[in-house]
Design an enzyme around this catalytic site. Structure first.
Site, PDB file in Angstrom:
ATOM      1  N   LYS A 174       2.104  -6.671   3.580  1.00 50.46           N
ATOM      2  CA  LYS A 174       2.163  -5.948   4.850  1.00 50.46           C
ATOM      3  C   LYS A 174       1.220  -4.756   4.776  1.00 50.46           C
ATOM      4  CE  LYS A 174       4.359  -2.471   6.325  1.00 50.46           C
ATOM      5  NZ  LYS A 174       3.230  -1.829   7.013  1.00 50.46           N
TER       6      LYS A 174
ATOM      7  N   GLY B   4       3.589   4.083  -1.201  1.00 47.40           N
ATOM      8  CA  GLY B   4       3.567   4.944  -0.018  1.00 47.40           C
ATOM      9  C   GLY B   4       4.244   6.262  -0.318  1.00 47.40           C
ATOM     10  N   SER B   5       4.764   6.869   0.708  1.00 47.10           N
ATOM     11  CA  SER B   5       5.330   8.209   0.557  1.00 47.10           C
ATOM     12  C   SER B   5       6.666   8.158  -0.183  1.00 47.10           C
ATOM     13  CB  SER B   5       5.535   8.826   1.933  1.00 47.10           C
ATOM     14  OG  SER B   5       6.436   8.041   2.676  1.00 47.10           O
ATOM     15  N   THR B   6       7.010   9.266  -0.793  1.00 47.47           N
ATOM     16  CA  THR B   6       8.280   9.351  -1.510  1.00 47.47           C
ATOM     17  C   THR B   6       9.450   9.181  -0.535  1.00 47.47           C
ATOM     18  OG1 THR B   6       7.345  10.620  -3.308  1.00 47.47           O
ATOM     19  CG2 THR B   6       9.699  10.889  -2.938  1.00 47.47           C
TER      20      THR B   6
ATOM     21  N   ALA C 293       9.625   7.365   2.257  1.00 50.92           N
ATOM     22  CA  ALA C 293       9.815   5.942   2.568  1.00 50.92           C
ATOM     23  C   ALA C 293      10.288   5.191   1.327  1.00 50.92           C
ATOM     24  CB  ALA C 293       8.516   5.335   3.101  1.00 50.92           C
ATOM     25  N   GLY C 294       9.798   5.605   0.154  1.00 50.19           N
ATOM     26  CA  GLY C 294      10.209   4.955  -1.095  1.00 50.19           C
ATOM     27  C   GLY C 294      11.703   5.094  -1.350  1.00 50.19           C
TER      28      GLY C 294
ATOM     29  N   GLU D 217       5.604   2.997  -6.047  1.00 50.24           N
ATOM     30  CA  GLU D 217       4.490   3.890  -6.404  1.00 50.24           C
ATOM     31  C   GLU D 217       4.399   4.920  -5.294  1.00 50.24           C
ATOM     32  OE1 GLU D 217       3.046   3.854  -9.155  1.00 50.24           O
ATOM     33  OE2 GLU D 217       3.350   1.835  -9.935  1.00 50.24           O
TER      34      GLU D 217
ATOM     35  N   CYS E 202      -2.959   9.588  -3.975  1.00 48.00           N
ATOM     36  CA  CYS E 202      -1.703   9.959  -4.644  1.00 48.00           C
ATOM     37  C   CYS E 202      -1.976  10.622  -5.980  1.00 48.00           C
ATOM     38  CB  CYS E 202      -0.848   8.719  -4.823  1.00 48.00           C
ATOM     39  SG  CYS E 202      -1.739   7.361  -5.610  1.00 48.00           S
TER      40      CYS E 202
ATOM     41  N   GLU F 122       3.132  17.441  -1.210  1.00 47.13           N
ATOM     42  CA  GLU F 122       1.874  16.699  -1.139  1.00 47.13           C
ATOM     43  C   GLU F 122       1.213  16.989   0.210  1.00 47.13           C
ATOM     44  OE1 GLU F 122       2.286  12.416  -1.095  1.00 47.13           O
ATOM     45  OE2 GLU F 122       0.849  12.289  -2.729  1.00 47.13           O
TER      46      GLU F 122
HETATM   47  P1  NAD Z   1       4.132   5.791   4.262  1.00 46.83           P
HETATM   48  O1  NAD Z   1       5.238   5.788   3.276  1.00 46.83           O
HETATM   49  O2  NAD Z   1       4.378   6.374   5.566  1.00 46.83           O
HETATM   50  O3  NAD Z   1       3.628   4.290   4.536  1.00 46.83           O
HETATM   51  C1  NAD Z   1       3.203   3.438   3.479  1.00 46.83           C
HETATM   52  C2  NAD Z   1       3.426   2.007   3.905  1.00 46.83           C
HETATM   53  O4  NAD Z   1       4.819   1.793   3.991  1.00 46.83           O
HETATM   54  C3  NAD Z   1       2.871   1.641   5.277  1.00 46.83           C
HETATM   55  O5  NAD Z   1       2.454   0.292   5.242  1.00 46.83           O
HETATM   56  C4  NAD Z   1       4.079   1.793   6.186  1.00 46.83           C
HETATM   57  O6  NAD Z   1       3.985   1.006   7.343  1.00 46.83           O
HETATM   58  C5  NAD Z   1       5.177   1.299   5.263  1.00 46.83           C
HETATM   59  N1  NAD Z   1       6.519   1.794   5.524  1.00 46.83           N
HETATM   60  C6  NAD Z   1       6.912   3.062   5.771  1.00 46.83           C
HETATM   61  N2  NAD Z   1       8.248   3.115   5.886  1.00 46.83           N
HETATM   62  C7  NAD Z   1       8.712   1.859   5.679  1.00 46.83           C
HETATM   63  C8  NAD Z   1       9.998   1.277   5.654  1.00 46.83           C
HETATM   64  N3  NAD Z   1      11.101   2.004   5.859  1.00 46.83           N
HETATM   65  N4  NAD Z   1      10.108  -0.055   5.404  1.00 46.83           N
HETATM   66  C9  NAD Z   1       9.009  -0.802   5.175  1.00 46.83           C
HETATM   67  N5  NAD Z   1       7.760  -0.310   5.200  1.00 46.83           N
HETATM   68  C10 NAD Z   1       7.611   1.010   5.445  1.00 46.83           C
HETATM   69  O7  NAD Z   1       2.925   6.481   3.512  1.00 46.83           O
HETATM   70  P2  NAD Z   1       1.450   6.694   4.069  1.00 46.83           P
HETATM   71  O8  NAD Z   1       1.395   7.925   4.881  1.00 46.83           O
HETATM   72  O9  NAD Z   1       0.959   5.465   4.699  1.00 46.83           O
HETATM   73  O10 NAD Z   1       0.671   6.891   2.681  1.00 46.83           O
HETATM   74  C11 NAD Z   1       0.593   8.091   2.059  1.00 46.83           C
HETATM   75  C12 NAD Z   1       1.589   8.188   0.903  1.00 46.83           C
HETATM   76  O11 NAD Z   1       1.407   7.122  -0.033  1.00 46.83           O
HETATM   77  C13 NAD Z   1       1.393   9.445   0.090  1.00 46.83           C
HETATM   78  O12 NAD Z   1       2.636  10.039  -0.187  1.00 46.83           O
HETATM   79  C14 NAD Z   1       0.755   8.953  -1.196  1.00 46.83           C
HETATM   80  O13 NAD Z   1       0.923   9.766  -2.302  1.00 46.83           O
HETATM   81  C15 NAD Z   1       1.382   7.632  -1.362  1.00 46.83           C
HETATM   82  N6  NAD Z   1       0.561   6.782  -2.213  1.00 46.83           N
HETATM   83  C16 NAD Z   1       0.995   6.507  -3.475  1.00 46.83           C
HETATM   84  C17 NAD Z   1       0.228   5.743  -4.331  1.00 46.83           C
HETATM   85  C18 NAD Z   1       0.715   5.419  -5.713  1.00 46.83           C
HETATM   86  O14 NAD Z   1       0.212   4.477  -6.293  1.00 46.83           O
HETATM   87  N7  NAD Z   1       1.660   6.143  -6.254  1.00 46.83           N
HETATM   88  C19 NAD Z   1      -0.992   5.246  -3.898  1.00 46.83           C
HETATM   89  C20 NAD Z   1      -1.433   5.548  -2.601  1.00 46.83           C
HETATM   90  C21 NAD Z   1      -0.632   6.313  -1.764  1.00 46.83           C
END
Ligand code: NAD
Length: 479
Positions: A177, A229-231, A233-234, A251, A285, A384
């Site tokens: 996705k 993605g973001s902490t 959402a994680g 991650e 990140c 961040e």
């Molecule tokens: P985000 O968490 O908003 O979105 C990331 C992805 O997750 C997107 O595809 C989004 O559509 C999806 N998503 C969000 N909430 C979801 C949910 N509840 N269920 C399923 N999918 C969901 O983050 P962002 O703004 O797109 O990216 C930036 C963040 O990602 C930063 O915090 C960055 O540090 C982190 N990041 C981490 C790494 C790593 O490897 N640790 C790498 C790149 C980015």
């Protein structure tokens, strides 16, 4: 301008279940650069069903690792045949400078795929040993099943590859996705997969937003979720997976420290440090956003950074001379500018930057910015920012530097600068972070990558990255 009206599911280009569209705009000048269908839950159901059928059929998971590796190599040929296409598409979508982007956004993913291809050929998916009871035991590493890869917009192909390459290596099947900000490069990848002859349903690609993404994550036929993605959402995804006892790799974000020890030659260090602090327009990140300098050399470090930042070229991401492009979207600029205000209110000073660059009014730009007089308790040092904004934090001695580096909720990356590699290594050993580099920034694809603390759970890359897509089975044999 790319117009797409289908999803890549079950090895076919299929019509979307809904009628909505997602428009993609250039963050450089607002131009309309693409349209893709807006996914709805029924699209994800179809993608999961395709992945489930492909997995349960057993044909893919039972192919020999060598055959899987050969297919992965073929996919890599397809990527390498379209390097410029991928690089230009990703830079147009998310504003990543094309020069860094060609390496970080395309060649690096290709290297990741290559690493996992070779690992697939040599990995012991099954071995036999004499167990504690003196009887033979077969230990098998079997594919985890149907996996889901949730991808952010900042390094879309790279992060896709951190999931797709080990999933293919393992014999699992996958639904990817991509984020709605960067769906276009995912279509290029789907074309490459199709051309390479990936069996139907083994990899399915459906760009979607959060809600539809969450439907995918919680789908009962999904065995494993690999999220980047973001902490925030994680946490949510971990909780949802926890309820279902679904395997999950996370991650997440970072607030990494670059510790500059006193014997550092700044003329050598700053050209390494600044790109590591502001790579991908600071939307990384692993960005080294907390720069730790001793009180004795604080002013010298600040002067060197101000000079280097003053020389950065800010502008069109497709111009090879550009160092800093636009942020991905207006809401990201609001976030970054919000932190510029927070930093000022907290008492930090801006040594350079802090505004919007001149002549780039159509784009989502902020100036590369250096905060000085930063204290590690400030929000700009703890949260961040995800933009080209870094701060210099003073330390008293090495113990203090280590304590500051560790005084964070995150633990993804870090670096230590010193004329003496052994001294720097000793300091790096004391920092609680998943990866670290001495005198620069490197990510080694054959070594584990991931976070301590709120930066995530689990590891990608290296053998650990493959094991994240494997279940372990022990079969005890009679003597
Ligand atoms: P985000 O968490 O908003 O979105 C990331 C992805 O997750 C997107 O595809 C989004 O559509 C999806 N998503 C969000 N909430 C979801 C949910 N509840 N269920 C399923 N999918 C969901 O983050 P962002 O703004 O797109 O990216 C930036 C963040 O990602 C930063 O915090 C960055 O540090 C982190 N990041 C981490 C790494 C790593 O490897 N640790 C790498 C790149 C980015």
């Amino acid at each position: 301008m790319q117009v797409r009206d289908k999803f890549y599911i079950g090895g076919e280009w299929v019509d979307p279940a809904g009628s909505g569209k997602v428009e993609v705009f250039s963050p450089h000048d607002g131009a309309h650069i693409g349209t893709v269908p807006e996914a709805v839950p029924a699209d994800m159901d179809r993608a999961v069903a395709a992945a489930r059928t492909a997995f349960d059929g057993g044909e893919w998971s039972n192919t020999s690792p060598h055959d899987r590796a050969d297919l992965m190599a073929k996919i890599n040929e397809g990527i390498n045949a379209r390097i410029d296409d991928f690089a230009q598409t990703i830079s147009s979508e998310n504003g990543c400078p094309i020069t860094w982007g060609t390496m970080g956004q395309v060649l690096a993913p290709s290297m990741v795929l290559n690493y996992f291809t070779e690992l697939t050929r040599e990995f012991a998916f099954e071995n036999r040993h004499v167990g504690a009871l003196g009887l033979p035991v077969v230990v098998r590493r079997e594919p985890v099943g149907v996996a889901v890869g949730i991808i952010p917009w900042n390094v879309p192909l790279f992060i896709t590859m951190l999931k797709m390459a080990p999933a293919l290596a393992s014999g699992s099947t996958l639904v990817i996705k991509p984020a709605p900000e960067t769906p276009l490069d995912a279509y290029l990848l789907a074309e490459v997969l199709d051309e390479a002859g990936v069996p139907p349903g083994v990899v399915n690609i459906v760009p979607a937003g959060r809600e539809v993404g969450q439907h995918l994550v919680t789908h009962g036929d999904v065995d494993k979720v690999s999220f980047t993605g973001s902490t925030a959402a994680g946490r949510k995804i971990a909780a949802l997976c926890g309820e279902q006892l679904k395997r999950v790799t996370l991650e997440l974000g970072g607030k990494s420290a670059a510790i500059i020890l006193d014997d550092t030659d700044l003329a050598e260090a700053v050209p390494q440090l600044l790109p590591a602090a502001m790579m991908n327009n600071g939307q990384a990140c692993v960005a080294q956003t907390r720069i730790l300098a001793s009180r004795d050399r604080y002013d010298e470090v600040v002067d060197a950074l101000v000079d280097a930042i003053g020389n950065l070229n800010v502008g069109d991401p497709l111009d090879p001379a550009t160092d800093i492009g636009p942020l991905v979207a207006e809401r990201q600029r609001e976030r970054v500018e919000g932190y510029l205000d927070i930093g000022r209110d907290e008492g930090a000073k801006i040594a350079i930057g802090g505004g919007r660059p001149e002549g780039l009014d159509k784009g989502v730009y902020v100036e590369p910015t250096l905060f000085v007089g930063v204290d590690n308790t400030m929000r700009i040092a703890r949260e961040e920012i995800f933009g080209p904004v870094v701060g210099v934090i003073p330390y008293d001695d090495v113990d203090d530097a280590v304590a500051i580096a560790n005084d964070t909720d995150y633990g993804l990356s870090g670096s230590v600068y010193s004329a003496d590699v052994d001294t720097a290594l000793d300091v790096a050993r004391r920092v609680r972070t998943g990866t670290s580099t001495i005198n620069g920034f490197l990510l080694d694809f054959a070594s584990p990558f991931g976070g301590f603390k709120d930066s995530g759970i689990g590891r990608e890359l290296g053998e650990d990255g493959l094991k994240a897509f494997l279940e372990t089975k022990s079969i005890c044999l009679p003597g």
